[in-house]
Design an enzyme around this catalytic site. Sequence first.
Site, PDB file in Angstrom:
ATOM      1  CD  GLU A   1      77.963  75.937  81.496  1.00  0.00           C
ATOM      2  OE1 GLU A   1      78.627  75.527  81.857  1.00  0.00           O
ATOM      3  OE2 GLU A   1      76.623  76.455  81.609  1.00  0.00           O
TER       4      GLU A   1
ATOM      5  CG  HIS B   1      78.116  68.107  83.004  1.00  0.00           C
ATOM      6  ND1 HIS B   1      76.692  68.412  83.940  1.00  0.00           N
ATOM      7  CD2 HIS B   1      77.083  69.652  82.948  1.00  0.00           C
ATOM      8  CE1 HIS B   1      76.259  68.972  83.370  1.00  0.00           C
ATOM      9  NE2 HIS B   1      76.523  70.198  83.786  1.00  0.00           N
ATOM     10  CD  GLU B   2      80.770  71.343  82.835  1.00  0.00           C
ATOM     11  OE1 GLU B   2      80.265  72.291  81.769  1.00  0.00           O
ATOM     12  OE2 GLU B   2      80.564  71.132  83.849  1.00  0.00           O
TER      13      GLU B   2
ATOM     14  CG  HIS C   1      76.425  72.930  79.890  1.00  0.00           C
ATOM     15  ND1 HIS C   1      75.325  73.353  80.110  1.00  0.00           N
ATOM     16  CD2 HIS C   1      77.377  72.501  80.907  1.00  0.00           C
ATOM     17  CE1 HIS C   1      75.147  73.371  81.368  1.00  0.00           C
ATOM     18  NE2 HIS C   1      76.090  72.891  82.032  1.00  0.00           N
TER      19      HIS C   1
ATOM     20  CD  GLU D   1      74.323  73.326  84.434  1.00  0.00           C
ATOM     21  OE1 GLU D   1      74.221  72.488  83.988  1.00  0.00           O
ATOM     22  OE2 GLU D   1      74.725  74.346  84.792  1.00  0.00           O
TER      23      GLU D   1
ATOM     24  CG  ASP E   1      75.993  82.793  92.603  1.00  0.00           C
ATOM     25  OD1 ASP E   1      75.673  82.274  91.773  1.00  0.00           O
ATOM     26  OD2 ASP E   1      77.232  83.443  93.033  1.00  0.00           O
TER      27      ASP E   1
ATOM     28  CE1 TYR F   1      73.385  71.806  88.487  1.00  0.00           C
ATOM     29  CE2 TYR F   1      74.348  71.026  87.112  1.00  0.00           C
ATOM     30  CZ  TYR F   1      74.658  72.150  88.065  1.00  0.00           C
ATOM     31  OH  TYR F   1      75.592  72.982  87.981  1.00  0.00           O
TER      32      TYR F   1
HETATM   33  N1  BES Z   1      77.518  75.540  84.122  1.00  0.00           N
HETATM   34  C1  BES Z   1      77.647  74.889  85.425  1.00  0.00           C
HETATM   35  C2  BES Z   1      78.683  75.372  86.266  1.00  0.00           C
HETATM   36  C3  BES Z   1      77.842  76.447  87.332  1.00  0.00           C
HETATM   37  C4  BES Z   1      76.234  76.524  87.623  1.00  0.00           C
HETATM   38  C5  BES Z   1      78.388  77.462  87.645  1.00  0.00           C
HETATM   39  C6  BES Z   1      75.189  77.420  87.989  1.00  0.00           C
HETATM   40  C7  BES Z   1      77.812  78.735  88.225  1.00  0.00           C
HETATM   41  C8  BES Z   1      76.513  78.754  88.452  1.00  0.00           C
HETATM   42  C9  BES Z   1      78.539  73.681  85.198  1.00  0.00           C
HETATM   43  O1  BES Z   1      78.114  73.389  83.984  1.00  0.00           O
HETATM   44  C10 BES Z   1      78.363  72.154  85.880  1.00  0.00           C
HETATM   45  O2  BES Z   1      77.244  72.317  86.140  1.00  0.00           O
HETATM   46  N2  BES Z   1      79.470  72.146  87.190  1.00  0.00           N
HETATM   47  C11 BES Z   1      79.162  70.641  87.965  1.00  0.00           C
HETATM   48  C12 BES Z   1      80.173  69.474  87.059  1.00  0.00           C
HETATM   49  C13 BES Z   1      78.705  68.046  86.872  1.00  0.00           C
HETATM   50  C14 BES Z   1      79.410  67.276  85.992  1.00  0.00           C
HETATM   51  C15 BES Z   1      77.804  68.170  87.396  1.00  0.00           C
HETATM   52  C16 BES Z   1      80.220  71.076  88.631  1.00  0.00           C
HETATM   53  O3  BES Z   1      80.572  72.507  89.013  1.00  0.00           O
HETATM   54  O4  BES Z   1      79.883  70.370  89.570  1.00  0.00           O
HETATM   55 ZN    ZN Z   2      76.012  72.018  83.949  1.00  0.00          ZN
END
Ligand code: BES
Ligand code: ZN
Length: 617
Positions: free
Chosen positions: A276, A300-301, A304, A323, A380, A388
Amino acid sequence: MATVIHPARDPNTLSNYNNWVSTHIVANFDIIFEQKKLVGNVIHKLKSVTDAESTEILLDTSHVDIGDVQVNGQSSPWELLPPLEPYGAALRIKLNQGVGLNEMVEVNISVKTTERCTALQWLTPAQTSNKKHPYMFSQCQAIHARSIFPCQDTPDVKSTIDFNITSSLPVIASGLPVRDTTKATLDTEKVLYKFHQKLPIPSYLFALASGDISEAAIGPRSVVATSPDKLNECQWELEADTEKFIHAIEGIVYPYAWGEYNVLILPPSFPYGGMENPIFTFATPSIISKDRENVDVIAHELAHSWSGNLVTNASWEHFWLNEGWTTYLERRILAAVHGEAYRHFSAIIGWKALADSVEHFGHDHPFTKLVTDLKGKDPDDAFSSIPYEKGFNFLFHLETLIGKDKFDQFIPHYFTKFKGKSLDSYEFKATIIDFFQSDPEALKLLNGLDWDAWLYAPGLPPKPNFDTSLVDVVYELSRKWQSLPESTFEPHPSDVQGLTANQIVVFLEQVLLFERPITAELSRLMGEVYGLAKSENIEVANLYFQVGLRAGDVTVHGPTADLLSRIGRMKFVRPLYRNLQKANRSLAVETFEINKEFYHPICRAMVEKDLFGKKGE
Ligand code: BES
Ligand code: ZN
């Protein structure tokens, strides 16, 4: 009076942000593709937030090369403290005199990134779509910004940003372009690209990309940017929904604050579905499935832009505030555009992901709590569907408990109160209880809620009664497959006619749950009759390969390895490697060895852990 210095509420930063906060950042970088480096300097305008006359500034760094450090224009002594992995090494800058409360200092640091930078991926022309030019992009969440430049790498501090970036190729950043001076050609072949982010953002939202990128409109305030040869298909995929989504969420929260909402479709090694970054969501090309069925990633993004980017978790321990809220808002967008049944359909898919994560970690595992303890941990490693989906379920529970109309009034209040700020779960609880002070009925319900169980108990929360109307048909179909080979069921293409790709996804997830896996022959038959093996929708292909691997169908081994050479999104790569390794370890290892340079450093490290148990696991 003695000053009390509170311990920082973010345990994943080594900066002394309780003494100083960076209010504005100027990032001056030259993108040097030949050396795979950013070279430049970063200026922090730091405000003293303690009356303790602080005489040192501590910033986060990770494997950066630091040159000169100036404080208010004067060269200043500095040192790197011993590294404390995974947090890197704190940069200590000594001031020659104390600075009082609310006074400002300007720190200017010369910096180069190194090959150990975890935030950047550098692609050779061969690794890009049209194979003509090199490419670079950043991914800073959660704690990788410190590997680009020294900063207070915590979501608890927000700064406005000026970007001055020179590159031989177009540049995208998490700010609005400063149009007047852009494209001022320099002596070299390079161009200076300027951007400004006028809303304060945390370091993890700092973003850059540069490569052969062109843009096309996908709505009145939106463009998609991508490789020129992919522009038309990306435009088609996103132009029908983007503005509808923005309009829907503006009605639920309040108007979009950032000016433009754009999407950058990255090369296939982008490790996430989406990120995002303000002004420009970064997204995987795997959402371009030619059926507009993966645009929920965009919902989703986009969400954010309120939850996360305006109202931010104070530390990664409260990641659900980013999330969980975003997943909740994403599904409210889907309900507004496609109907309430679709929100429940998405929540059912989410519940499955939640149950899988709880199963994976174990029901008592601390990472299955909504609020986690990340002291000494790498955020991580804690990443999963739990923040989520448990977060979504918590908000959905609150909505159901006090009633949707009342919850709908709380939403804009919450996003107004914390706009531009960061908060933790304790402030969230206090805020909702406070909002309903004059509503005895709602207050009673909120006070009766088992907050401690929701916030601190591991494992699954109570399962709500979701509307199953969109999944019943695929559950029924999966039961028919489960009854084989004993039953007389004969699969036919019409079984899946009229089903959406996401319904097929739910069907395949059900098949994966069978206690007795289907046979290799049946798995192959399923792929052929339903056209799954050739699906352009990667969500479908991914799950079909999982079914085949589990069924012992060796004909999916080759296509699985092939998919692993085409996509670096961790959501697919990690489970596919885990399952391929069970079916054919040597092929899994060989595929990884061939493709490891293609994967993003974060993804590569994760798969290495999964396959070889590296890094102390
Ligand atoms: N912010 C996240 C991606 C992220 C989380 C990057 C933690 C690094 C560390 C992003 O908003 C996200 O949740 N992406 C999901 C997509 C979604 C529709 C649930 C993904 O990457 O799958
Ligand atoms: Zn997210």
